[in-house]
Design a protein around this motif. Structure first.
Motif, mmCIF file in Angstrom:
data_model
loop_
_atom_site.group_PDB
_atom_site.id
_atom_site.type_symbol
_atom_site.label_atom_id
_atom_site.label_comp_id
_atom_site.label_asym_id
_atom_site.label_seq_id
_atom_site.Cartn_x
_atom_site.Cartn_y
_atom_site.Cartn_z
ATOM 1 N N ARG A 107 -4.366 -7.166 -13.444
ATOM 2 C CA ARG A 107 -4.260 -6.558 -12.254
ATOM 3 C C ARG A 107 -4.265 -4.793 -12.586
ATOM 4 N NH1 ARG A 107 -0.595 -10.282 -10.043
ATOM 5 N NH2 ARG A 107 -1.388 -11.480 -8.044
ATOM 6 N N SER A 108 -4.595 -4.010 -11.664
ATOM 7 C CA SER A 108 -4.429 -2.715 -11.912
ATOM 8 C C SER A 108 -3.026 -2.147 -11.527
ATOM 9 C CB SER A 108 -5.361 -1.834 -11.371
ATOM 10 O OG SER A 108 -5.411 -2.234 -9.889
ATOM 11 N N SER A 109 -2.088 -3.146 -10.770
ATOM 12 C CA SER A 109 -0.939 -2.520 -10.318
ATOM 13 C C SER A 109 0.025 -3.969 -10.106
ATOM 14 C CB SER A 109 -0.896 -1.800 -8.977
ATOM 15 O OG SER A 109 -1.430 -2.525 -8.010
ATOM 16 N N LEU A 110 1.102 -3.921 -10.023
ATOM 17 C CA LEU A 110 2.144 -4.763 -9.655
ATOM 18 C C LEU A 110 2.316 -4.900 -8.506
ATOM 19 C CD1 LEU A 110 5.001 -4.487 -12.486
ATOM 20 C CD2 LEU A 110 3.089 -5.635 -12.660
ATOM 21 N N ILE A 111 2.264 -3.818 -7.611
ATOM 22 C CA ILE A 111 2.132 -3.917 -6.039
ATOM 23 C C ILE A 111 0.847 -4.544 -5.766
ATOM 24 C CG2 ILE A 111 2.102 -2.569 -3.845
ATOM 25 C CD1 ILE A 111 3.885 -0.590 -5.382
ATOM 26 N N VAL A 112 0.963 -5.673 -4.937
ATOM 27 C CA VAL A 112 -0.123 -5.927 -4.065
ATOM 28 C C VAL A 112 -0.441 -5.740 -2.581
ATOM 29 C CG1 VAL A 112 -0.370 -7.846 -6.156
ATOM 30 C CG2 VAL A 112 1.166 -8.306 -4.149
ATOM 31 N N GLU A 113 0.960 -5.579 -2.089
ATOM 32 C CA GLU A 113 0.647 -5.201 -0.790
ATOM 33 C C GLU A 113 1.593 -4.004 -0.712
ATOM 34 O OE1 GLU A 113 1.798 -8.485 2.168
ATOM 35 O OE2 GLU A 113 -0.044 -9.586 1.212
ATOM 36 N N PRO A 114 0.946 -3.000 0.095
ATOM 37 C CA PRO A 114 -0.176 -2.593 0.713
ATOM 38 C C PRO A 114 -1.325 -2.936 -0.005
ATOM 39 C CG PRO A 114 1.454 -0.743 1.102
ATOM 40 C CD PRO A 114 1.905 -1.671 0.358
ATOM 41 N N ALA A 115 -2.391 -3.184 0.685
ATOM 42 C CA ALA A 115 -3.665 -3.491 -0.126
ATOM 43 C C ALA A 115 -4.180 -2.614 -1.311
ATOM 44 C CB ALA A 115 -4.888 -3.880 0.852
ATOM 45 N N ASN A 116 -3.708 -1.244 -0.951
ATOM 46 C CA ASN A 116 -4.140 -0.014 -2.069
ATOM 47 C C ASN A 116 -3.308 -0.158 -3.289
ATOM 48 O OD1 ASN A 116 -1.980 1.104 -1.125
ATOM 49 N ND2 ASN A 116 -2.703 2.880 -0.109
ATOM 50 N N GLY A 117 -2.448 -0.983 -3.149
ATOM 51 C CA GLY A 117 -1.519 -1.244 -4.456
ATOM 52 C C GLY A 117 -0.526 -0.085 -4.592
ATOM 53 N N ARG A 118 -0.108 0.748 -3.640
ATOM 54 C CA ARG A 118 0.689 1.983 -3.399
ATOM 55 C C ARG A 118 1.814 1.660 -2.736
ATOM 56 N NH1 ARG A 118 -1.133 5.809 -6.636
ATOM 57 N NH2 ARG A 118 -0.172 7.366 -5.675
ATOM 58 N N ARG A 119 2.807 2.559 -2.940
ATOM 59 C CA ARG A 119 3.989 2.620 -1.838
ATOM 60 C C ARG A 119 3.494 2.916 -0.664
ATOM 61 N NH1 ARG A 119 7.874 7.538 -2.531
ATOM 62 N NH2 ARG A 119 6.139 8.227 -0.935
ATOM 63 N N PRO A 120 3.876 2.449 0.292
ATOM 64 C CA PRO A 120 3.473 2.989 1.606
ATOM 65 C C PRO A 120 4.076 4.060 2.033
ATOM 66 C CG PRO A 120 5.228 1.172 1.796
ATOM 67 C CD PRO A 120 4.802 1.320 0.342
ATOM 68 N N ASP A 121 3.461 4.675 3.156
ATOM 69 C CA ASP A 121 3.836 5.956 3.665
ATOM 70 C C ASP A 121 5.308 5.930 4.126
ATOM 71 O OD1 ASP A 121 1.498 7.118 3.313
ATOM 72 O OD2 ASP A 121 0.648 6.578 5.198
ATOM 73 N N PHE A 122 5.804 7.049 4.296
ATOM 74 C CA PHE A 122 7.342 7.196 4.964
ATOM 75 C C PHE A 122 7.243 6.953 6.385
ATOM 76 C CE2 PHE A 122 8.704 9.296 0.772
ATOM 77 C CZ PHE A 122 9.667 8.427 0.591
ATOM 78 N N SER A 123 8.184 6.609 6.886
ATOM 79 C CA SER A 123 8.261 6.690 8.262
ATOM 80 C C SER A 123 8.712 7.978 8.693
ATOM 81 C CB SER A 123 9.159 5.640 8.828
ATOM 82 O OG SER A 123 10.522 5.758 8.543
ATOM 83 N N GLU A 124 8.640 8.439 9.933
ATOM 84 C CA GLU A 124 9.082 9.933 10.341
ATOM 85 C C GLU A 124 10.729 9.852 9.831
ATOM 86 O OE1 GLU A 124 9.049 10.839 14.319
ATOM 87 O OE2 GLU A 124 6.805 10.437 14.522
ATOM 88 N N GLU A 125 11.480 8.733 10.208
ATOM 89 C CA GLU A 125 12.932 8.703 9.541
ATOM 90 C C GLU A 125 13.051 8.830 8.096
ATOM 91 O OE1 GLU A 125 17.201 8.599 9.349
ATOM 92 O OE2 GLU A 125 15.558 9.127 10.937
#
Length: 346
Positions: free
Chosen positions: A121-139
């Motif tokens: 693998r190129s990352s330990l994160i598998v979801e989200p699909a891009n393998g990256r931390r997701p976007d912050f919500s507004e809060e």
């Protein structure tokens, strides 16, 4: 007598000084040598039968390591699975510490399929699909900005509280102690697991963090009580140990060992971990982070734990250590020197 931490301090400081680009390049290049993060088959489908305790539950006990060169977060534009050719292209920038892991290829191996073998693998994160931390919500964005504004009023060396938790010997680097339990990439990626019918204990070698997971129906702490590593409760789902953790301390840095992935948990965070004894030498470990006040979607990842044929050693680190006091004294001396220089210029 020098401790292991004393002997490795120079190495640890050198690693801290490396840029995120260098660390990432080395991490990806290391996949060729270690190849430990290949996409696992369904862990529950194995024919291997795990050893069991007297109560019939799988025996996860022993010493384990989650050392890997696969980064937590995937670089943009890289696929989840890397081929031999992709890894070879990254090897040009690998660091000296990877060289000893080089192995000659097997001359009797068959030809790889077109496009090369998938090696890891190129990352330990598998979801989200891009393998990256997701976007912050507004809060989540509002909270991040408020935190930055608060700490901007202090200098990096103003108070003990401004220094990292690991330097203060409170918590291990990043998420090494958990949850989730992730590699720190420097050293001491080792754990000891002990079980009884009503508790599971996980000792982390780094900063000798200890997690006590109570088994059974959760009796949660009040929401305002948020200890380091949270409030963990476990249960068995078939042969899989499921651990759900809430009430994680608001100053516990999550995913912080991966540049750009760091965040601080809200009071709503839930981390679910799953451990399955896949073979005599492997534990399949998965984690899911759900924090609806911070992120627009959950984070899921997978990390291999491999049997450690060795011992865990004392990590000679404790709260109030002399080094921290010297760091602050050095900062005060530097400030005094700068004041004197300014007075001379006047």
């Amino acid at each position: 007598m020098k401790t292991r931490a004393d002997e490795d301090s120079a190495t640890r400081m050198a690693l801290h000084r490396r840029s995120s680009t260098t660390v990432l390049a080395a991490s990806l290049a290391g996949l060729a040598a270690f190849a430990v993060c290949a996409v696992p088959a369904d862990a529950q489908s194995t024919d291997w039968t795990p050893p069991r305790l007297a109560d019939g539950t799988p025996d996860l006990q022993g010493n384990w390591s989650n050392a890997t060169m696969t980064p937590i977060q995937r670089p943009p534009g890289i696929e989840l699975i890397l081929t031999v050719d992709q890894v070879a292209a990254l090897e040009d920038g690998r660091q000296d510490f990877i060289e000893e892991a080089r192995q000659d290829s097997d001359p009797d191996r068959g030809a790889p399929p077109v496009g090369g073998d998938p090696t890891g693998r190129s990352s330990l994160i598998v979801e989200p699909a891009n393998g990256r931390r997701p976007d912050f919500s507004e809060e989540g964005q509002r909270r991040a900005e408020a935190r930055r504004a608060f700490w901007a009023q202090f200098g990096e060396y103003d108070n003990p509280e401004n220094r990292p938790l690991a330097e203060r010997c409170i918590m291990s680097f990043g998420s090494n102690g958990g949850p989730p339990m992730l590699p720190n990439y420097f050293y001491n990626n080792n754990y000891t697991i002990l079980q009884t019918s009503d508790h599971v204990m996980i000792l982390t070698e780094m900063v000798h963090d200890v997690r006590i997971i109570r088994m059974g129906e959760p009796n949660r702490l009040p929401k305002h009580v948020r200890p380091w590593m949270g409030d963990s409760w476990g249960r068995w789902a078939g042969d899989t140990l499921v651990i759900e953790t809430t009430n994680i301390h608001p100053e516990q840095r999550m995913l912080s060992i991966s540049m750009g992935a760091e965040f601080f948990p809200s009071e709503e965070i839930v981390v679910t971990e799953r451990l399955f004894r896949a073979s005599e030498t492997k534990i399949h470990y998965e984690f899911t982070i759900e924090d609806p006040l911070v992120f627009v979607e959950p984070i899921r990842g997978q990390v291999p734990f491999n049997r450690l044929d060795g011992l865990l050693y004392e990590y000679a680190c404790h709260e109030g250590n002399y080094a921290l006091g010297n760091v602050l004294r050095g900062a005060r001396a530097q400030e005094a020197k700068e004041r004197n220089q300014n007075e001379v210029r006047r």
